[in-house]
Design a protein around this motif. Structure first.
Motif, PDB file in Angstrom:
ATOM      1  N   GLY A 199       0.810  -1.208   0.000  1.00 34.49           N
ATOM      2  CA  GLY A 199       0.000   0.000   0.000  1.00 34.49           C
ATOM      3  C   GLY A 199       0.846   1.262   0.000  1.00 34.49           C
ATOM      4  O   GLY A 199       0.581   2.208  -0.755  1.00 34.49           O
ATOM      5  N   VAL A 200       1.879   1.289   0.841  1.00 33.09           N
ATOM      6  CA  VAL A 200       2.775   2.450   0.875  1.00 33.09           C
ATOM      7  C   VAL A 200       3.508   2.597  -0.455  1.00 33.09           C
ATOM      8  O   VAL A 200       3.663   3.708  -0.982  1.00 33.09           O
ATOM      9  CB  VAL A 200       3.772   2.310   2.038  1.00 33.09           C
ATOM     10  CG1 VAL A 200       4.826   3.413   1.976  1.00 33.09           C
ATOM     11  CG2 VAL A 200       3.037   2.367   3.373  1.00 33.09           C
ATOM     12  N   TYR A 201       3.949   1.472  -1.020  1.00 34.66           N
ATOM     13  CA  TYR A 201       4.627   1.504  -2.322  1.00 34.66           C
ATOM     14  C   TYR A 201       3.726   2.127  -3.395  1.00 34.66           C
ATOM     15  O   TYR A 201       4.157   3.004  -4.164  1.00 34.66           O
ATOM     16  CB  TYR A 201       5.039   0.097  -2.724  1.00 34.66           C
ATOM     17  CG  TYR A 201       5.063  -0.152  -4.210  1.00 34.66           C
ATOM     18  CD1 TYR A 201       6.070   0.387  -5.014  1.00 34.66           C
ATOM     19  CD2 TYR A 201       4.074  -0.919  -4.829  1.00 34.66           C
ATOM     20  CE1 TYR A 201       6.084   0.170  -6.389  1.00 34.66           C
ATOM     21  CE2 TYR A 201       4.088  -1.147  -6.188  1.00 34.66           C
ATOM     22  CZ  TYR A 201       5.087  -0.595  -6.966  1.00 34.66           C
ATOM     23  OH  TYR A 201       5.081  -0.800  -8.322  1.00 34.66           O
ATOM     24  N   LEU A 202       2.468   1.703  -3.464  1.00 32.44           N
ATOM     25  CA  LEU A 202       1.551   2.217  -4.471  1.00 32.44           C
ATOM     26  C   LEU A 202       1.281   3.709  -4.270  1.00 32.44           C
ATOM     27  O   LEU A 202       1.224   4.474  -5.242  1.00 32.44           O
ATOM     28  CB  LEU A 202       0.240   1.429  -4.440  1.00 32.44           C
ATOM     29  CG  LEU A 202       0.320  -0.038  -4.888  1.00 32.44           C
ATOM     30  CD1 LEU A 202      -1.020  -0.725  -4.694  1.00 32.44           C
ATOM     31  CD2 LEU A 202       0.757  -0.136  -6.341  1.00 32.44           C
ATOM     32  N   LEU A 203       1.123   4.137  -3.022  1.00 27.27           N
ATOM     33  CA  LEU A 203       0.891   5.559  -2.755  1.00 27.27           C
ATOM     34  C   LEU A 203       2.093   6.410  -3.150  1.00 27.27           C
ATOM     35  O   LEU A 203       1.947   7.471  -3.777  1.00 27.27           O
ATOM     36  CB  LEU A 203       0.572   5.769  -1.272  1.00 27.27           C
ATOM     37  CG  LEU A 203      -0.807   5.320  -0.790  1.00 27.27           C
ATOM     38  CD1 LEU A 203      -0.929   5.542   0.717  1.00 27.27           C
ATOM     39  CD2 LEU A 203      -1.912   6.078  -1.504  1.00 27.27           C
ATOM     40  N   VAL A 204       3.294   5.947  -2.793  1.00 27.70           N
ATOM     41  CA  VAL A 204       4.501   6.710  -3.119  1.00 27.70           C
ATOM     42  C   VAL A 204       4.696   6.798  -4.627  1.00 27.70           C
ATOM     43  O   VAL A 204       4.984   7.868  -5.179  1.00 27.70           O
ATOM     44  CB  VAL A 204       5.736   6.069  -2.440  1.00 27.70           C
ATOM     45  CG1 VAL A 204       7.020   6.726  -2.940  1.00 27.70           C
ATOM     46  CG2 VAL A 204       5.631   6.210  -0.926  1.00 27.70           C
ATOM     47  N   ILE A 205       4.525   5.678  -5.324  1.00 25.79           N
ATOM     48  CA  ILE A 205       4.679   5.683  -6.776  1.00 25.79           C
ATOM     49  C   ILE A 205       3.609   6.552  -7.422  1.00 25.79           C
ATOM     50  O   ILE A 205       3.865   7.245  -8.421  1.00 25.79           O
ATOM     51  CB  ILE A 205       4.618   4.250  -7.330  1.00 25.79           C
ATOM     52  CG1 ILE A 205       5.835   3.463  -6.856  1.00 25.79           C
ATOM     53  CG2 ILE A 205       4.569   4.265  -8.853  1.00 25.79           C
ATOM     54  CD1 ILE A 205       7.161   4.048  -7.326  1.00 25.79           C
ATOM     55  N   GLY A 206       2.407   6.540  -6.863  1.00 21.75           N
ATOM     56  CA  GLY A 206       1.363   7.424  -7.379  1.00 21.75           C
ATOM     57  C   GLY A 206       1.761   8.884  -7.290  1.00 21.75           C
ATOM     58  O   GLY A 206       1.518   9.668  -8.212  1.00 21.75           O
TER      59      GLY A 206
END
Length: 218
Positions: free
Chosen positions: A72-79
Motif C-alpha cells: 500500500g505504501v509503495y503504491l501511494l509513493v509511486i502514485g
C-alpha cells in the motif's frame, strides 16, 4: 547631456502600491514540470519500486498484514511520483494522470483493509500493473519524438507481463505472494532505473544541441 531612466516596470513584472516592481509569481505547474523532468526524480521513483522488492525477497516470511501495508505504501509513493512526472511531459497528460490516480487508489485499498485475503491483494497489484503498463505502452507508441522510446516500451511491456502473471497465477500463501511480488518489483525497479539513466543521457544531449525532446513517459 544626461539620459532619463524610465520608471515603468519590465514586462511581466507586477508593481505594488508604492510603484516598485515585484518578482513574478511562482507557478506551481512550472515547478512541478521542472521537478518531473529531472532524471533524479525518475531515479527516486525507481528506488521506490526497487527497495520494497528487495525487502520482500530478503524477508519472505512477512505476515499478510505487513505485506499489505508495504504494498500500500509503495503504491501511494509511486502514485505521487507519477503525478509529478506528468507535469514534465509536453504530450497529453491525461493518461499519466489516470495511472497516478490508479496507483493511489490501489494504495488506499491495500491500506484500508490490510487483513484482506491474498487473492484480493493479488488482484489489486496485478490490475494496477496491467493497466499502468498498457497506458504507458500506448503513450510510448503515440509519442513519436520520445527519447529512448524502446526502453520505455520495454518497461511498459514488463509491467504488463507482471500484471498478467500476478492475476493469472494467484499465490496460495503470503510467503509465495511475497516472493512473487518482490521478484517483479526488483525487475521493474531495475528497468525504471535504466529508463531514468537513459533520460539523463537525453537531457545532457539536449543541453548541447538545444531543447528538442519531450518529457519522459510515466
Amino acid at each position: 547631456m544626461s539620459m532619463s531612466h524610465s520608471s515603468e516596470p519590465l514586462a511581466g513584472q507586477e508593481t505594488n502600491a508604492a510603484g516598485s516592481s515585484l518578482p513574478p509569481a511562482i507557478d506551481p505547474a512550472d515547478q512541478l514540470a521542472r521537478l518531473g523532468q529531472s532524471w533524479a526524480w525518475l531515479v527516486g521513483a525507481a528506488m521506490a519500486t526497487l527497495v520494497p522488492g528487495i525487502l520482500m525477497l530478503v524477508w519472505p516470511d512477512a505476515t499478510l498484514h505487513v505485506l499489505a501495508v508495504l504494498i500500500g505504501v509503495y503504491l501511494l509513493v509511486i502514485g505521487g511520483f507519477r503525478f509529478v512526472s506528468v507535469f514534465g511531459r509536453d504530450s497529453d497528460r491525461m493518461p499519466g494522470l489516470i495511472v497516478a490516480v490508479l496507483f493511489v487508489l490501489g494504495g488506499v485499498l491495500c491500506l484500508k483493509n490490510p487483513l484482506q485475503t491474498i487473492t484480493a491483494l493479488s488482484l489489486i497489484v496485478g490490475a494496477v500493473w496491467l493497466v499502468s503498463g498498457i497506458v504507458t505502452l500506448y503513450t510510448a507508441v503515440a509519442t513519436k519524438n520520445m527519447p529512448h522510446r524502446g526502453i520505455v516500451m520495454a518497461v511498459a511491456t514488463l509491467g504488463i507481463i507482471a500484471g498478467i502473471v500476478v492475476l493469472a497465477l494467484p499465490a496460495e500463501s503470503a510467503r509465495a505472494l511475497t516472493r512473487l511480488l518482490g521478484l517483479w518489483l526488483v525487475l521493474l525497479g531495475l528497468a525504471e532505473t535504466a529508463a531514468a539513466l537513459a533520460w539523463r543521457s537525453a537531457l545532457r544531449r539536449t543541453s548541447i544541441t538545444g531543447p528538442n525532446v519531450s518529457g519522459p513517459a510515466r
